[in-house]
Design an enzyme around this catalytic site. Structure first.
Site, PDB file in Angstrom:
ATOM      1  N   HIS A  13      -1.484   1.262   7.498  1.00  0.00           N
ATOM      2  CA  HIS A  13      -2.037   1.197   6.153  1.00  0.00           C
ATOM      3  C   HIS A  13      -2.046   2.592   5.533  1.00  0.00           C
ATOM      4  O   HIS A  13      -2.394   3.572   6.189  1.00  0.00           O
ATOM      5  CB  HIS A  13      -3.464   0.643   6.222  1.00  0.00           C
ATOM      6  CG  HIS A  13      -4.083   0.421   4.875  1.00  0.00           C
ATOM      7  ND1 HIS A  13      -3.470  -0.316   3.878  1.00  0.00           N
ATOM      8  CD2 HIS A  13      -5.255   0.871   4.350  1.00  0.00           C
ATOM      9  CE1 HIS A  13      -4.239  -0.321   2.812  1.00  0.00           C
ATOM     10  NE2 HIS A  13      -5.321   0.386   3.060  1.00  0.00           N
ATOM     11  N   CYS A  68       0.819  -1.203   0.000  1.00  0.00           N
ATOM     12  CA  CYS A  68       0.000   0.000   0.000  1.00  0.00           C
ATOM     13  C   CYS A  68       0.858   1.261   0.000  1.00  0.00           C
ATOM     14  O   CYS A  68       0.435   2.311  -0.500  1.00  0.00           O
ATOM     15  CB  CYS A  68      -0.967   0.014   1.183  1.00  0.00           C
ATOM     16  SG  CYS A  68      -0.159  -0.098   2.784  1.00  0.00           S
TER      17      CYS A  68
END
Lengths: 111, 556
Positions: free
Chosen positions: B487, B192
């Site tokens: 994230h 990510c």
């Protein structure tokens, strides 16, 4: 009687050539030649958009067009109706800023 | 300029305009083209060649709207258009000089003609200066057009040498009404960090335009260099895929593999830092592009696309506290890393006396961080620097400022604190308020240095810089979670609509959500480039110019 397509315009009467340019005209010419007028206009546009003035004018125009009927409105009508309202509702801060810019310009252009 | 109103229809011309068209066709428009003048903002006006200030033929007035007769070129003010029309039979149609718009003197109203607008627009395009590096051949441009994806509907092959031809391409395969270029990126294993930065790069207007206009041609590159590793080629492939119109999530596997080869120490499936990745990608692009061609300006500025877009210059002033002598150094930068202006911080002047702050210092703001960055910082007594004037090591004050702004400003918030002393790292979760529109004027060297001298008026080198200081945000890379496990999600702003790019999932979101997010890296682009990019989104014309997509009003 038909007119030819690219006939040059009728020359303006001679007496205007001796006409002394007013201060306003001189300033206007200097503003245009230096490109400052364009910049001021851009600045004004920005400020008026930012403060919502343009959107206000837009809705005034819409209301007017709705009232008169969409097909009965001309640009000239709109300009005539909106101009006084528009001039009155320009925020003071915008006026002040532009005045200051113009003053600075005039000082630097030694008028 | 309008971005294309779907319910736009050509208004019926008034009978005077129709009459004029019947008699004169397009000849009037064409001869008027020579008098069109366009500003960089895209405004067109009519300018008579020998006069600065046009005047009304009847009253010599120069104020208000002036109209230019299409038949005899007479200029009339709004009070005297009718007069002109009455004295000359058939001179009904004129052009508003300031706006380059048609006006019918008899109807006293604005009228519209797509042919006229086309005449204005084609002049508009020709007015934009050519990029000096125009070594792109037409053949290559044609190839790039085809490569933009089979999902794009193409019109008949257009002769590209006729620059007046504009082809508008609409992605007809798109299921949603999302703008072109929005495509999810699949997570290939804690990637990510990569996806979030890629999304931002994909939508950085000058960076995007470079790749979409074939700035880095894969075939040419393959022929030219023996070294098969080429990050720009892989990025080009991603651009082609993402802008192809296919909405299914895309796997940037090839790019990941290449990047691993480039930065071998980061080649693993562990979580990485998005900012570090960003710097590494720019590095990779620079390395490859500067090998391919000797791209350097005369003053030594690198012309690779990474530097052209992101590179700016920082100025560092170190002032001796004893004699006041200031030594200045310039350093190039591709981003600015900012410390958070936390609650503990209170504004102090040089003498270290706290200044009473009337602002609410409990909220961290981006402007606060920038203030902190450009504040005069008293260097500790263990950091004495040699003063050239005193010829001794002296206590000094350092101040950073921005000498030259880049096209795209990347602001990195230092949220990860590594303390070598305590041998631990922690993440600062503190919320940072950031604006969508940013004016960098107060952080420029000219402003900072002027302020230092008490706002005196003096000329400053770099004052006449042509890069504007106003920026608009277009991408925010946000982080949630801890240092070890977190994230990254990127929010993109396209045409003032925010989209959340969470790996493969793209959703429309409200700006409130973006403001509440924890920003980590923010990408701002110069305001004009932002607005130009927005106009390109709904209607992508093929431009005869290499670099930029050009805004076309009312072409849809």
């Amino acid at each position: 009687m038909r007119n030819s397509i690219n006939r040059p315009p009728t020359p303006v009467a001679e007496e205007d050539q001796d006409h002394q340019p007013t201060l306003q005209e001189i300033i206007n010419i200097k503003l245009i030649e230096s490109g400052e007028k364009e910049r001021l206009k851009e600045l004004l546009r920005e400020r008026l958009i930012e403060c919502g003035w343009r959107d206000e004018m837009k809705s005034l125009c819409r209301a007017f067009a709705r009232k008169k009927g969409r097909n009965n409105v001309t640009v000239d009508d709109l300009v005539q109706v909106i101009t006084p309202k528009g001039r009155a509702s320009v925020p003071d801060s915008v006026k002040a800023e532009l005045l200051q810019r113009i003053q600075t310009f005039l000082a630097s252009a030694s008028i | 300029m309008s971005t294309g109103n779907p319910s736009y229809t050509n208004p019926k011309p008034c009978k005077h305009l129709a009459d004029y068209k019947l008699r004169h066709g397009l000849t009037g428009y064409r001869s008027l083209q020579k008098l069109f003048k366009t500003t960089p903002n895209g405004r067109t006006s009519v300018e008579k060649p020998n006069t600065t200030m046009p005047r009304c033929n009847s009253c010599n007035g120069f104020q208000g709207r002036l109209y230019f007769c299409l038949i005899c070129s007479t200029v009339s003010c709004s009070d005297h258009t009718l007069l002109h029309n009455q004295s000359e039979n058939g001179h009904d149609v004129a052009v508003d000089m300031e706006r380059a718009e048609l006006y019918c003197c008899v109807c006293c109203d604005q009228v519209y003609d797509p042919d006229f607008d086309k005449a204005v627009m084609s002049k508009h395009i020709m007015g934009i200066p050519r990029d000096k590096n125009g070594d792109e051949s037409i053949g290559e441009r044609l190839v790039k057009r085809r490569r933009l994806g089979s999902g794009v509907v193409e019109e008949e092959l257009v002769d590209l040498s006729k620059s007046k031809q504009l082809v508008s391409m609409r992605d007809r395969r798109a299921k949603s009404c999302y703008p072109l270029g929005l495509r999810g990126l699949t997570n290939l294993g804690s990637t990510c960090f990569m996806n979030s930065v890629l999304q931002a790069l994909l939508h950085a207007p000058p960076f995007r335009n470079y790749f979409l206009s074939d700035g880095h041609n894969r075939e040419t590159c393959r022929k030219r260099s023996v070294d098969r590793l080429c990050l720009p080629c892989d990025i080009d492939a991603i651009f082609s895929a993402v802008f192809s119109g296919d909405r299914a999530p895309y796997s940037p596997a090839q790019f990941l593999y290449s990047w691993w080869q480039y930065s071998a120490n980061l080649a693993n499936y562990e979580q990485q830092d998005a900012h570090e990745f960003f710097i590494s990608v720019l590095d990779g692009i620079h390395e490859k592009e500067s090998k391919l061609s000797n791209r350097n300006r005369d003053n030594g500025d690198c012309l690779c696309i990474a530097h052209k877009v992101f590179s700016g210059q920082l100025r560092s002033d170190v002032t001796c506290m004893t004699c006041g002598f200031t030594s200045t150094t310039d350093e190039p930068c591709v981003d600015i890393s900012l410390d958070l202006d936390t609650n503990n911080f209170s504004p102090k002047n040089i003498a270290n006396k706290p200044i009473k702050s009337n602002e609410n210092s409990s909220i961290s703001t981006l402007l606060g961080c920038l203030d902190l960055f450009t504040r005069q910082e008293k260097l500790g007594s263990d950091q004495k620097l040699h003063c050239r004037n005193c010829q001794e090591m002296r206590d000094s004050v350092k101040q950073m400022s921005i000498k030259r702004l880049p096209l795209v400003l990347c602001l990195h918030i230092k949220r990860f604190e590594h303390s070598p002393v305590r041998r631990m790292s922690r993440k600062i979760d503190r919320h940072l308020h950031f604006p969508f529109s940013l004016d960098m004027t107060p952080y420029l060297s000219s402003s900072i240095v002027r302020n230092r001298f008490g706002n005196r008026i003096f000329a400053f080198e770099g004052d006449e810089s042509d890069i504007s200081t106003e920026f608009e945000i277009f991408a925010v890379v946000t982080h949630s979670g801890t240092l070890e496990s977190g994230h990254y999600v990127t929010y993109l702003r396209l045409s003032d609509q925010w989209y959340k790019c969470d790996d493969a999932w793209i959703t429309e979101v409200d700006e409130g959500l973006v403001r509440a997010s924890q920003c980590y890296v923010m990408f701002y682009v110069q305001k004009m480039l932002y607005h130009k990019a927005n106009e390109d989104l709904s209607c992508l014309p093929i431009s005869p110019r290499r670099d930029t997509f050009l805004p076309i009003a009312g072409c849809c």
